[in-house]
Design an enzyme around this catalytic site. Structure first.
Site, PDB file in Angstrom:
ATOM      1  N   LYS A 242       0.857  -1.183   0.000  1.00  0.00           N
ATOM      2  CA  LYS A 242       0.000   0.000   0.000  1.00  0.00           C
ATOM      3  C   LYS A 242       0.893   1.233   0.000  1.00  0.00           C
ATOM      4  CE  LYS A 242      -4.041  -1.922   2.402  1.00  0.00           C
ATOM      5  NZ  LYS A 242      -4.984  -1.762   3.534  1.00  0.00           N
ATOM      6  N   GLU A 263      -7.387   5.224   2.428  1.00  0.00           N
ATOM      7  CA  GLU A 263      -6.648   4.273   3.247  1.00  0.00           C
ATOM      8  C   GLU A 263      -5.238   4.800   3.484  1.00  0.00           C
ATOM      9  OE1 GLU A 263      -6.725   0.256   1.979  1.00  0.00           O
ATOM     10  OE2 GLU A 263      -8.894   0.159   1.805  1.00  0.00           O
ATOM     11  N   GLN A 345       2.580  -5.962   3.549  1.00  0.00           N
ATOM     12  CA  GLN A 345       1.904  -6.911   4.444  1.00  0.00           C
ATOM     13  C   GLN A 345       1.997  -8.304   3.849  1.00  0.00           C
ATOM     14  OE1 GLN A 345      -2.646  -7.265   5.120  1.00  0.00           O
ATOM     15  NE2 GLN A 345      -1.916  -5.962   6.796  1.00  0.00           N
ATOM     16  N   VAL A 346       2.461  -9.250   4.647  1.00  0.00           N
ATOM     17  CA  VAL A 346       2.654 -10.607   4.179  1.00  0.00           C
ATOM     18  C   VAL A 346       1.309 -11.236   3.815  1.00  0.00           C
ATOM     19  CG1 VAL A 346       2.524 -11.601   6.497  1.00  0.00           C
ATOM     20  CG2 VAL A 346       3.755 -12.824   4.702  1.00  0.00           C
ATOM     21  N   LEU A 348      -1.302 -14.144   3.816  1.00  0.00           N
ATOM     22  CA  LEU A 348      -1.605 -15.335   4.590  1.00  0.00           C
ATOM     23  C   LEU A 348      -1.510 -16.558   3.676  1.00  0.00           C
ATOM     24  CD1 LEU A 348      -4.627 -14.083   6.739  1.00  0.00           C
ATOM     25  CD2 LEU A 348      -2.282 -14.493   7.506  1.00  0.00           C
ATOM     26  N   ASP A 416     -14.455   1.101   9.951  1.00  0.00           N
ATOM     27  CA  ASP A 416     -14.698   0.257   8.770  1.00  0.00           C
ATOM     28  C   ASP A 416     -14.455  -1.216   9.098  1.00  0.00           C
ATOM     29  OD1 ASP A 416     -15.197  -0.393   6.110  1.00  0.00           O
ATOM     30  OD2 ASP A 416     -13.092  -0.224   5.556  1.00  0.00           O
ATOM     31  N   ASP A 437      -7.330  -5.790   7.593  1.00  0.00           N
ATOM     32  CA  ASP A 437      -7.940  -4.618   6.960  1.00  0.00           C
ATOM     33  C   ASP A 437      -8.115  -3.459   7.935  1.00  0.00           C
ATOM     34  OD1 ASP A 437      -9.014  -3.056   5.012  1.00  0.00           O
ATOM     35  OD2 ASP A 437     -10.969  -4.037   4.953  1.00  0.00           O
TER      36      ASP A 437
END
Length: 573
Positions: A242, A263, A345-346, A348, A416, A437
């Site tokens: 991001k 975001e 961010q890894v 999953l 959110d 999130d």
């Protein structure tokens, strides 16, 4: 031709002369009519032009004349200067009300320039992050001291009687060995039945790889509401990137709805660290990284992403990407001139190998501009009447997970929260909520949305470990933000948050402790503090066997990101 025709049938020139004479008279008549009409049109055009010119000049003269008492309604005036002769009644009342509001509240924010990474500019160097006053309520402290003596602290050991890792579980149940060839596989192998991670060294190695490994490919993350990219590293593992859109000091526009707000990359990083120090360890590991837009993104981008890159008038490298909101030239992501900060961010594990459930939250907002309040926001008995009677929440850890999640959301200001995910792989172990999130958190420092805390206020249940952690932070002023600050200081793009968020965190912690204190007053320690919730009025079933009902198309949310390219040889498969 007509004359020759008449002559041929009359046998002489008499008929031809009559025809010729008639034609000449007709031509003369038409010529006179045309001349008259042209003369009239010339006169009419002259008169019309003259009239328009006179009207235009008159209008200019009228507009130029000075007028007493004329002023635009939207021009603000200092308090106390709303004279009746200067501004009309409705406008005067509007401006008077506006002058009473706190500065900045309700005003529309202007999108700021995209600054370079604070780590490179030293924007926060020399500032005191803890230069604010914070003091707990003596009344709340006295109540807590009394109630904490009544808590059965042995309940903490019952919160997670057996925390099996994925590697241990598969070894025992499937005789399957999980590889630990790289940082991703080590992280996957240690995903637990009670939390996402445990060992700090595993996360440190993962963060080092996420921050330093060369990027092999860059793809657009399909289905995202805002700009998200998928990084594939040289070891064929993936992560979500991001990019930074605003500087640390930017705050959300008060006029934006929670579902259309921008975001923030740093919100993902800060939430991971807050989740860790609160002892939850259910947020997905996220770290900061500074990338070169030219050499690491543009040169590795897929074709449809590469088409969106351009050089701005300021000679900065920019790109737009593709998404539902804010993917246009006006909201382009630009470097300085080609360096860009972001969060990584890894991913999953693949859901085909490690299944997950997507659970709709009972405290989901309406996501509507017209009907803005959900049932749980207007019915204060919602938890007792609806949630505690739901088979998913009537027994086990799910209701306590929900309260933990909303306590964290209140601290970070995240409105959110429409759904949460849980692993569906550990048979015989109750599943827990994964804290995914969090990009719309840390938007405002001047506003505490008390509705986020309604699950705690309505249900009045809390884990003993959560109560102990919050109480320890509350009894030692600034210890929450100091611990968070120390944890975030190891991140490559530190500082993660503007320091003005620190007093907001301490203030919100005080509100949480007041809510807990009221629950203890109303219900007593045994009815509030527990390791697992059980409603004796609802038959006990396996909550993990519950099948989620399909959401309607207008409210259906996108599922969590999945890998766009299956990787052969990935040990987790």
């Amino acid at each position: 031709a007509v004359a020759r025709y008449a002559r041929a049938h009359s046998g002489g020139s008499y008929g031809e002369g009559i025809v010729i004479s008639a034609i000449k008279q007709s031509v003369d008549l038409v010529d006179r009519l045309y001349s008259s009409l042209a003369h009239m049109m010339r006169l009419t055009l002259k008169r019309l032009f003259t009239c328009v010119f006179i009207i235009f000049c008159t209008t200019l003269i009228i507009l130029a004349l000075p007028r007493k008492g004329f002023e635009r309604e939207w021009e603000s005036k200092p308090p106390g200067s709303f004279e009746a002769e200067n501004i009309g009644g409705p406008a005067r009342r509007f401006l008077a009300e506006r002058s009473k509001r706190p500065s900045g509240v309700g005003d529309q924010n202007i999108l700021p320039n995209q600054p370079p990474p604070p780590r490179l500019t030293g924007e926060f160097d020399g500032l005191d992050p803890f230069g604010f006053y914070s003091s707990p309520s003596k009344k709340v402290l006295a109540k807590l001291a009394r109630y904490l003596k009544e808590v059965d602290w042995t309940e903490i050991t019952r919160e997670c009687p057996q925390n099996s890792t994925l590697a241990e579980y598969w070894s025992q149940t499937k005789r399957k060995k999980v590889s630990r060839a790289d940082a991703w596989e080590s992280f996957y192998a240690e995903i637990g039945s009670c939390d996402v991670y445990r060992k700090p060294e595993t996360i440190d190695n993962l963060f080092n790889s996420l921050n330093t490994l060369p990027i092999k490919d860059v793809h657009i993350m399909d289905g995202g509401t805002q700009v998200k990219l998928i990084f594939t590293f040289e070891n064929d593992k993936q992560a979500v990137f991001k990019p930074m859109r605003f500087g640390r000091n930017y705050e959300s526009d008060p006029n934006h709805f929670y579902f259309s707000d921008f975001e923030r990359h740093n919100a993902e990083i800060a939430t991971y660290h807050l989740d860790k120090i609160l002892g939850f360890r259910r947020a997905v590991p996220t770290v900061g990284r500074i990338v070169n837009i030219t050499s690491e993104l543009l040169s590795k981008a897929e074709k449809k992403l590469k088409k969106t890159f351009f050089v701005s008038p300021a000679k900065n490298q920019c790109f737009v990407s593709r998404c539902d909101y804010y993917c246009d030239t006006t909201h382009a992501i630009c470097g300085s001139p080609d360096l860009k900060e972001g969060s990584v961010q890894v991913f999953l594990p693949d859901e085909n190998a490690v299944p997950r459930k997507h659970n709709r939250s009972p405290y989901r907002r309406t996501y509507s501009k017209k009907n803005q309040l959900a049932d749980w926001q207007t019915n204060m008995d919602y938890c007792n009447a609806e949630v505690k009677k739901d088979k998913k929440y009537a027994h086990g850890r799910r209701l306590l997970d929900l309260v933990d999640l909303h306590i964290m959301d209140f601290l970070i200001g995240n409105q959110d929260r429409h759904h949460y995910e849980s692993f569906d792989v550990f048979e015989g172990h109750p599943s827990y909520a994964v804290h995914l999130d969090n990009g719309r958190a840390f938007g405002r420092t001047d506003f505490d949305d008390l509705d986020i805390l309604l699950p705690l206020k309505q249900c009045c249940v809390i884990r003993p470990s959560t109560l102990k952690t919050l109480s320890d932070f509350y009894r030692n002023p600034k210890s929450l933000v100091k611990t968070l600050h120390q944890s975030m200081s190891a991140d490559p793009v530190f500082p993660i948050l503007a320091y003005k968020h620190y007093p907001a965190l301490e203030r919100r912690l005080g509100i949480i402790m007041e809510a807990i204190s009221k629950c203890l007053d109303d219900n007593g320690t045994k009815e509030v503090v527990m390791s697992a919730f059980h409603n004796p009025k609802v038959p006990e079933t396996n909550a993990d066997d519950y099948v989620e009902t399909e959401e309607s198309e207008d409210t259906k949310q996108q599922p969590a990101p999945q890998q766009v390219h299956p990787v052969k040889g990935n040990a987790i498969h």
